[in-house]
Design a protein around this motif. Sequence first.
Motif, short mmCIF file in Angstrom:
data_model
loop_
_atom_site.label_atom_id
_atom_site.label_comp_id
_atom_site.label_asym_id
_atom_site.label_seq_id
_atom_site.Cartn_x
_atom_site.Cartn_y
_atom_site.Cartn_z
N GLN A 125 -55.11 14.12 -6.26
CA GLN A 125 -55.92 14.69 -5.18
C GLN A 125 -55.04 15.25 -4.06
OE1 GLN A 125 -59.18 14.80 -5.67
NE2 GLN A 125 -58.83 13.72 -7.59
N ASP A 126 -53.89 14.61 -3.85
CA ASP A 126 -53.04 14.97 -2.73
C ASP A 126 -52.08 16.11 -3.14
OD1 ASP A 126 -51.18 15.13 -0.74
OD2 ASP A 126 -50.95 12.96 -0.49
N LEU A 127 -52.37 17.31 -2.62
CA LEU A 127 -51.60 18.48 -3.03
C LEU A 127 -50.12 18.37 -2.68
CD1 LEU A 127 -53.58 21.79 -2.50
CD2 LEU A 127 -53.25 20.41 -4.53
N SER A 128 -49.83 17.77 -1.50
CA SER A 128 -48.40 17.70 -1.15
C SER A 128 -47.68 16.70 -2.03
CB SER A 128 -48.18 17.42 0.34
OG SER A 128 -48.99 16.41 0.76
N GLU A 129 -48.40 15.67 -2.45
CA GLU A 129 -47.85 14.72 -3.43
C GLU A 129 -47.50 15.49 -4.72
OE1 GLU A 129 -47.04 10.82 -4.42
OE2 GLU A 129 -47.62 11.38 -2.41
N PHE A 130 -48.41 16.36 -5.12
CA PHE A 130 -48.22 17.14 -6.35
C PHE A 130 -47.03 18.09 -6.23
CE2 PHE A 130 -48.98 20.54 -9.36
CZ PHE A 130 -49.42 19.86 -10.49
N THR A 131 -46.97 18.81 -5.11
CA THR A 131 -45.89 19.80 -4.98
C THR A 131 -44.53 19.13 -4.79
OG1 THR A 131 -46.40 20.01 -2.64
CG2 THR A 131 -47.33 21.66 -4.07
N THR A 132 -44.51 17.95 -4.16
CA THR A 132 -43.25 17.24 -3.95
C THR A 132 -42.57 16.92 -5.28
OG1 THR A 132 -44.18 16.27 -1.97
CG2 THR A 132 -42.23 15.19 -2.82
N ALA A 133 -43.37 16.69 -6.31
CA ALA A 133 -42.80 16.36 -7.63
C ALA A 133 -41.97 17.50 -8.20
CB ALA A 133 -43.93 16.00 -8.60
N PHE A 134 -42.14 18.71 -7.64
CA PHE A 134 -41.36 19.85 -8.11
C PHE A 134 -40.03 19.99 -7.35
CE2 PHE A 134 -45.47 20.77 -9.76
CZ PHE A 134 -45.30 21.62 -10.84
N GLY A 136 -40.92 22.97 -4.50
CA GLY A 136 -42.35 22.69 -4.71
C GLY A 136 -43.28 23.34 -3.68
N LYS A 137 -42.79 23.49 -2.45
CA LYS A 137 -43.64 24.06 -1.37
C LYS A 137 -44.18 25.44 -1.75
CE LYS A 137 -40.84 23.86 2.21
NZ LYS A 137 -39.62 23.12 2.12
N GLY A 141 -41.49 21.14 -13.02
CA GLY A 141 -41.96 19.82 -12.61
C GLY A 141 -41.63 18.76 -13.64
N PRO A 142 -41.95 17.51 -13.34
CA PRO A 142 -41.74 16.43 -14.31
C PRO A 142 -42.78 16.48 -15.43
CG PRO A 142 -42.67 15.57 -12.26
CD PRO A 142 -42.51 17.04 -12.07
N THR A 143 -42.71 15.53 -16.35
CA THR A 143 -43.73 15.45 -17.40
C THR A 143 -45.04 14.98 -16.78
OG1 THR A 143 -43.07 13.18 -17.82
CG2 THR A 143 -42.13 14.86 -19.25
N GLY A 144 -46.11 15.21 -17.48
CA GLY A 144 -47.39 14.65 -17.01
C GLY A 144 -48.40 15.67 -16.56
N GLY A 145 -48.28 16.91 -17.04
CA GLY A 145 -49.31 17.91 -16.72
C GLY A 145 -48.94 18.85 -15.58
N TYR A 146 -47.82 18.56 -14.91
CA TYR A 146 -47.40 19.39 -13.77
C TYR A 146 -47.12 20.83 -14.19
CZ TYR A 146 -46.60 15.14 -11.00
OH TYR A 146 -46.75 13.97 -10.32
N ASN A 147 -46.42 20.98 -15.31
CA ASN A 147 -45.95 22.32 -15.67
C ASN A 147 -47.07 23.24 -16.14
OD1 ASN A 147 -43.02 22.16 -15.13
ND2 ASN A 147 -43.22 20.39 -16.50
N LEU A 148 -48.07 22.66 -16.80
CA LEU A 148 -49.20 23.51 -17.18
C LEU A 148 -50.03 23.87 -15.95
CD1 LEU A 148 -50.37 22.15 -20.66
CD2 LEU A 148 -49.40 24.38 -20.13
N GLN A 149 -50.17 22.93 -15.01
CA GLN A 149 -50.91 23.27 -13.79
C GLN A 149 -50.24 24.42 -13.06
OE1 GLN A 149 -53.99 21.97 -12.75
NE2 GLN A 149 -53.81 23.79 -11.45
N LEU A 150 -48.92 24.41 -13.07
CA LEU A 150 -48.16 25.52 -12.47
C LEU A 150 -48.58 26.84 -13.14
CD1 LEU A 150 -45.41 26.93 -11.31
CD2 LEU A 150 -44.37 26.04 -13.36
N CYS A 151 -48.75 26.81 -14.46
CA CYS A 151 -49.15 28.03 -15.18
C CYS A 151 -50.57 28.45 -14.81
CB CYS A 151 -49.08 27.82 -16.69
SG CYS A 151 -47.43 27.51 -17.28
N TRP A 152 -51.48 27.47 -14.80
CA TRP A 152 -52.89 27.82 -14.50
C TRP A 152 -52.99 28.42 -13.09
CZ3 TRP A 152 -53.75 27.42 -19.24
CH2 TRP A 152 -53.63 26.27 -20.00
#
Length: 415
Positions: free
Chosen positions: A59-68, A72-73, A391-402
Amino acid sequence: MTNKHYDICVIGAGPAGLMAAGIAAQNGASVVLIEKNKQPGKKLLLTGKGRCNITRDEQDLSEFTTAFGKNGKFLYPALKVFSIEDTINFFASLSLETKTERGQRVFPISDKATDVLKVLQAFLRKNRVEVLRESPVVKLTKNGQTVEKVNLVSGTIKADKYIIATGGVSYPETGSRGDGFRWAKHLGHTVVHPYPALMSIITKEDWVKDLQGLSLKNVSISIYQNNRKQDERFGEALFTHEGMSGPIILDMSKNIAQLLKQGTVELKIDLKPALDYPKLDLRLQRDFKTKSNKMMKNCLDDLLPQKLIPVIGNLSGIEPDKKANSVTKEERKTLLHLLKELTVTVIATSGFNKAVITTGGVSLKEIDPRTMKSKLIDNLYFAGEIIDLDGPTGGYNLQLCWSTGYLAAKSAASA
Ligand SMILES: Cc1cc2nc3c(=O)[nH]c(=O)nc-3n(C[C@H](O)[C@H](O)[C@H](O)COP(=O)(O)OP(=O)(O)OC[C@H]3O[C@@H](n4cnc5c(N)ncnc54)[C@H](O)[C@@H]3O)c2cc1C
């Protein structure tokens, strides 16, 4: 296919290109999607071991982008326009229901990457995207500050706008061979040097072979170089025929590859991170006492997976048939050490051939994060792994594509 003209030309039918082509067409553009392979989405079909980890339910977008990492920003505006929730809703609107598993990993309910590809292709058909298969793009021709046309092996394609979504250079058998990087450079863009990331590792120890397929859950793994700890992760790992893989290893592999250039790299696996040395020692003493007449090897089944017991037994040098009550303090100490610091020496990483992702790519400084438009070429956009983000494993990289595919398409269709 000579000299046909479209509103938008998307190159590369991976997840980013499929999303971009469909969204651009849904927004009223005439769209051609060009793919070199016979089938679109070859890499998409491999994702999540064929189950496709579509995204991460964060849910937390900055949490998500930090993983990159520090880059990530850049993703923030794209995620604002097409969020994780939007992604889940988008797939639901295409009749692909999803479920969230451990580690916030989102998969199709059917557990089939083929279903993800199927609904995307149906989305393209519905919106009348023209898909050219087995049509490798050879180059992009520039005229001043614009792309004028795309050159195929035979013929050219012209469009008002172009979206490059050709991926990186990892898993080249799927079609990603760095063509987009070459075109971007030719068009004046800086390409941050690509390296493989999210790789498995090859170890010196061949006892790993005996553990092939064994998945370790809730372990902690630390990277050491020159006896200094460089990194530590908690989670899941997996033994392979030649070394190790699994989420922790993949996520640390970029770091491991860098360290390998400077010398020997060791991984210390803490099989029981919840118990410190004294507590684990007490636990061993208790188990050995209550099962004092049993063989040592039979006293470890509560602590370790079956497959690991003979390996630990061998490494400890303790006679496996020795009775628990005759295991010496020294021997127990050796055992303890193996449970807390099972060590493997890394010889190599699997490299580009089997890397899940490419780090590096088209420099973020030259792409507008609010549109995915090139800052150098007037009618050019980028989407997906070709961008210098990973990004790390766990769906991050496909979300980047979408998200980047969606944003590039929306911007190109409305500009
Ligand atoms: C084994 C594996 C498992 C993975 N699992 C997951 C996962 O579960 N979740 C996750 O988030 N990510 C996962 N990933 C990463 C994810 O697959 C990538 O991030 C994603 O595929 C990148 O999409 P893309 O559209 O940018 O590029 P790609 O998927 O690489 O697609 C690029 C397309 O462009 C085409 N192309 C290239 N050059 C040309 C040319 N000259 N002319 C025409 N077409 C061209 C290629 O053939 C290809 O079809 C995994 C990757 C691998 C290798």
